[in-house]
Scaffold this active site. Structure first.
Site, PDB file in Angstrom:
ATOM      1  N   ASN A   1     -10.656  30.105  68.655  1.00 29.52           N
ATOM      2  CA  ASN A   1     -11.431  28.870  68.825  1.00 29.52           C
ATOM      3  C   ASN A   1     -11.611  28.234  67.450  1.00 29.52           C
ATOM      4  O   ASN A   1     -12.409  28.713  66.646  1.00 29.52           O
ATOM      5  CB  ASN A   1     -12.786  29.221  69.462  1.00 29.52           C
ATOM      6  N   TRP A   2     -10.867  27.167  67.214  1.00 26.32           N
ATOM      7  CA  TRP A   2     -10.912  26.542  65.882  1.00 26.32           C
ATOM      8  C   TRP A   2     -12.157  25.692  65.668  1.00 26.32           C
ATOM      9  O   TRP A   2     -12.427  25.238  64.553  1.00 26.32           O
ATOM     10  CB  TRP A   2      -9.681  25.652  65.675  1.00 26.32           C
ATOM     11  N   LYS A   3     -12.890  25.422  66.729  1.00 26.70           N
ATOM     12  CA  LYS A   3     -14.083  24.554  66.650  1.00 26.70           C
ATOM     13  C   LYS A   3     -13.704  23.206  65.998  1.00 26.70           C
ATOM     14  O   LYS A   3     -12.577  22.758  66.162  1.00 26.70           O
ATOM     15  CB  LYS A   3     -15.207  25.270  65.896  1.00 26.70           C
TER      16      LYS A   3
ATOM     17  N   HIS B   1     -19.245  26.869  75.897  1.00 27.99           N
ATOM     18  CA  HIS B   1     -19.439  27.589  74.631  1.00 27.99           C
ATOM     19  C   HIS B   1     -20.897  27.389  74.200  1.00 27.99           C
ATOM     20  O   HIS B   1     -21.488  26.326  74.445  1.00 27.99           O
ATOM     21  CB  HIS B   1     -18.481  27.052  73.559  1.00 27.99           C
TER      22      HIS B   1
ATOM     23  N   GLU C   1     -22.207  26.571  71.558  1.00 28.72           N
ATOM     24  CA  GLU C   1     -22.465  25.360  70.767  1.00 28.72           C
ATOM     25  C   GLU C   1     -22.545  24.130  71.677  1.00 28.72           C
ATOM     26  O   GLU C   1     -23.315  23.204  71.413  1.00 28.72           O
ATOM     27  CB  GLU C   1     -21.389  25.225  69.680  1.00 28.72           C
TER      28      GLU C   1
ATOM     29  N   GLU D   1     -20.453  36.214  74.299  1.00 26.25           N
ATOM     30  CA  GLU D   1     -20.645  35.863  72.892  1.00 26.25           C
ATOM     31  C   GLU D   1     -22.136  35.851  72.564  1.00 26.25           C
ATOM     32  O   GLU D   1     -22.820  34.830  72.785  1.00 26.25           O
ATOM     33  CB  GLU D   1     -20.054  34.483  72.605  1.00 26.25           C
TER      34      GLU D   1
ATOM     35  N   GLY E   1     -20.509  33.483  63.928  1.00 25.94           N
ATOM     36  CA  GLY E   1     -20.455  32.915  62.585  1.00 25.94           C
ATOM     37  C   GLY E   1     -21.353  33.605  61.576  1.00 25.94           C
ATOM     38  O   GLY E   1     -21.554  33.095  60.483  1.00 25.94           O
TER      39      GLY E   1
ATOM     40  N   SER F   1     -18.125  37.013  65.440  1.00 29.79           N
ATOM     41  CA  SER F   1     -17.740  37.728  64.213  1.00 29.79           C
ATOM     42  C   SER F   1     -16.673  38.801  64.449  1.00 29.79           C
ATOM     43  O   SER F   1     -16.685  39.852  63.800  1.00 29.79           O
ATOM     44  CB  SER F   1     -18.969  38.318  63.512  1.00 29.79           C
TER      45      SER F   1
ATOM     46  N   GLY G   1     -13.586  32.975  66.319  1.00 26.67           N
ATOM     47  CA  GLY G   1     -13.851  31.688  65.696  1.00 26.67           C
ATOM     48  C   GLY G   1     -13.311  31.653  64.281  1.00 26.67           C
ATOM     49  O   GLY G   1     -12.122  31.431  64.047  1.00 26.67           O
ATOM     50  N   GLY G   2     -14.173  31.927  63.307  1.00 28.02           N
ATOM     51  CA  GLY G   2     -13.825  31.809  61.890  1.00 28.02           C
ATOM     52  C   GLY G   2     -12.503  32.466  61.510  1.00 28.02           C
ATOM     53  O   GLY G   2     -11.674  31.850  60.818  1.00 28.02           O
TER      54      GLY G   2
HETATM   55  P1  PGA Z   1     -17.007  33.517  65.132  1.00 25.55           P
HETATM   56  O1  PGA Z   1     -17.102  32.502  66.372  1.00 25.55           O
HETATM   57  O2  PGA Z   1     -15.800  34.416  65.381  1.00 25.55           O
HETATM   58  O3  PGA Z   1     -16.814  32.648  63.927  1.00 25.55           O
HETATM   59  O4  PGA Z   1     -18.262  34.302  65.111  1.00 25.55           O
HETATM   60  C1  PGA Z   1     -16.833  32.903  67.693  1.00 25.55           C
HETATM   61  C2  PGA Z   1     -17.017  31.750  68.643  1.00 25.55           C
HETATM   62  O5  PGA Z   1     -17.979  30.979  68.504  1.00 25.55           O
HETATM   63  O6  PGA Z   1     -16.226  31.568  69.595  1.00 25.55           O
END
Ligand code: PGA
Length: 270
Positions: free
Chosen positions: A15-17, A105, A107, A177, A183, A222, A243-244
Site C-alpha cells: 500500500n503506497w498510500k 483502510h 486512514e 491492521e 507506521g 509495520s 505500507g512504508g
Molecule cells: P505500515 O502501513 O506498513 O507503514 O505500518 C501499513 C498500512 O497502513 O497498510
C-alpha cells in the site's frame, strides 16, 4: 494454534498510500520487477496499490513485461457513475486492469470519516464487479489498552460482512491492521496477531460456515523484512499488507522472498 498452513494462497500487498508520483512509480516498479524476477514466487500473489494517478503508468509496465504482480487501488466509490466530485468508479479501475481494492483502510475511516456502512457498500460494489475487496479492520491504541480489541474487531467484521453475499466469502480478503502499529515501526507480536486473525476467521465461520476457512487474512502494521517470516508463519495469517516498506523495492522484495520461503517450507511439510 494447531493445523498446518492450509491451501490458502498467500498475498503480499504493498500500500503506497499518498506517495510517489507516476514517474517515481515507474522507477519503483521497474526496480521491483528486476528483484522479483530472481525469486521463486509462483506460489503467492504479489500486489501493489499505487495512488490513482499512477495506475495507468504501472499498468503499462506490468502489462508490457508480463510481470506477475496484481494491480490494486487504495479506495473506490461505491457508486457506479455520476455527480460524485473527486471520486473514482470501479468501471474506471477495471479499465486500468485493477483487480483488488483496499476498502476501509483505517486512514479512510479515521481521516475521511468512512463508516462501517460505507465499507459494506463499497465491498458489495467491488464484489459485484468481480474484483477482490481487501477490507481493513483494526483497533486503536486506546481500544487495545482498555481491552476492547475483540469487541472492535467483531463490530467491524460483522458490519463488513453485510456487504458480502453468502457464498462470496472466499473472494474477500480481510486485513487485520492494529492502528497503533501502522507506521510506528512497532508491529503486533506474533501471538497478538495470531489471536486477532484467528478471532476474525472464527467470526466469519460462525456467521457463514466453513467457507470462512478459504478466506485470506492479512496482517498489516509495520511489517518489514525482519518480521515477515514470523508473521506469515502464523496459522491464520495468509500474507501481509505493507505500507512504508513497500516504497522500497529492496525491502518489499525481501518481504516477498520471506513469505515465499515460508510457504515453500510449509508446502514441503504436507
Ligand atoms: P505500515 O502501513 O506498513 O507503514 O505500518 C501499513 C498500512 O497502513 O497498510
Amino acid at each position: 494454534m494447531s493445523s498446518p498452513k492450509p491451501v490458502r494462497r498467500p498475498l503480499v500487498a504493498g500500500n503506497w498510500k499518498m506517495n510517489l508520483d507516476h514517474v517515481a512509480a515507474i522507477r519503483l516498479v521497474q526496480d521491483l520487477a528486476l528483484r522479483l524476477r530472481s525469486l521463486e514466487h509462483d506460489a503467492l500473489d504479489v500486489a501493489v496499490f499505487p495512488p490513482f494517478t499512477d495506475l495507468r503508468s504501472v499498468e503499462g509496465i506490468l502489462g508490457a513485461d508480463q510481470l506477475p504482480v496484481l494491480l490494486g487501488a487504495q479506495h473506490c466509490s461505491a457508486f457506479d457513475e455520476g455527480a460524485y466530485t473527486g471520486e473514482i468508479s470501479l468501471s474506471m479501475l477495471v479499465r486500468l486492469s485493477v483487480t483488488m481494492v483496499l476498502v476501509g483502510h483505517s486512514e479512510r475511516r479515521q481521516l475521511f470519516t468512512m463508516t462501517d456502512e460505507q465499507v459494506a457498500a463499497t465491498a458489495r460494489a467491488v464484489l459485484a464487479r468481480e474484483l477482490t475487496p481487501v477490507i481493513c479492520v483494526g483497533e486503536t491504541g486506546p481500544e487495545r489498552d482498555e481491552g476492547s480489541t475483540e469487541a472492535r474487531l467483531e463490530s467491524q467484521v460483522l458490519a463488513a460482512l453485510e456487504g458480502v453475499a453468502p457464498g462470496r466469502e472466499a473472494g474477500i480478503v480481510i486485513a487485520y491492521e492494529p492502528i497503533w502499529a501502522i507506521g510506528t515501526g512497532v508491529a503486533a507480536t506474533p501471538d497478538d496477531a495470531q489471536v486477532a486473525c484467528e478471532q476474525i476467521r472464527s467470526l466469519v465461520i460462525a456467521q457463514r460456515g466453513e467457507i470462512g476457512r478459504e478466506m485470506r487474512i492479512l496482517y498489516g502494521g509495520s511489517a518489514k523484512p525482519e518480521n515477515a517470516a514470523e508473521l506469515v508463519s502464523l496459522p491464520d495469517v495468509d500474507g501481509l499488507l505493507v505500507g512504508g516498506a513497500s516504497l522500497d523495492a529492496e525491502a518489499f522484495a525481501a518481504i516477498v522472498a520471506a513469505t515465499a520461503g515460508c510457504y515453500g517450507r510449509a508446502a514441503g511439510k504436507s
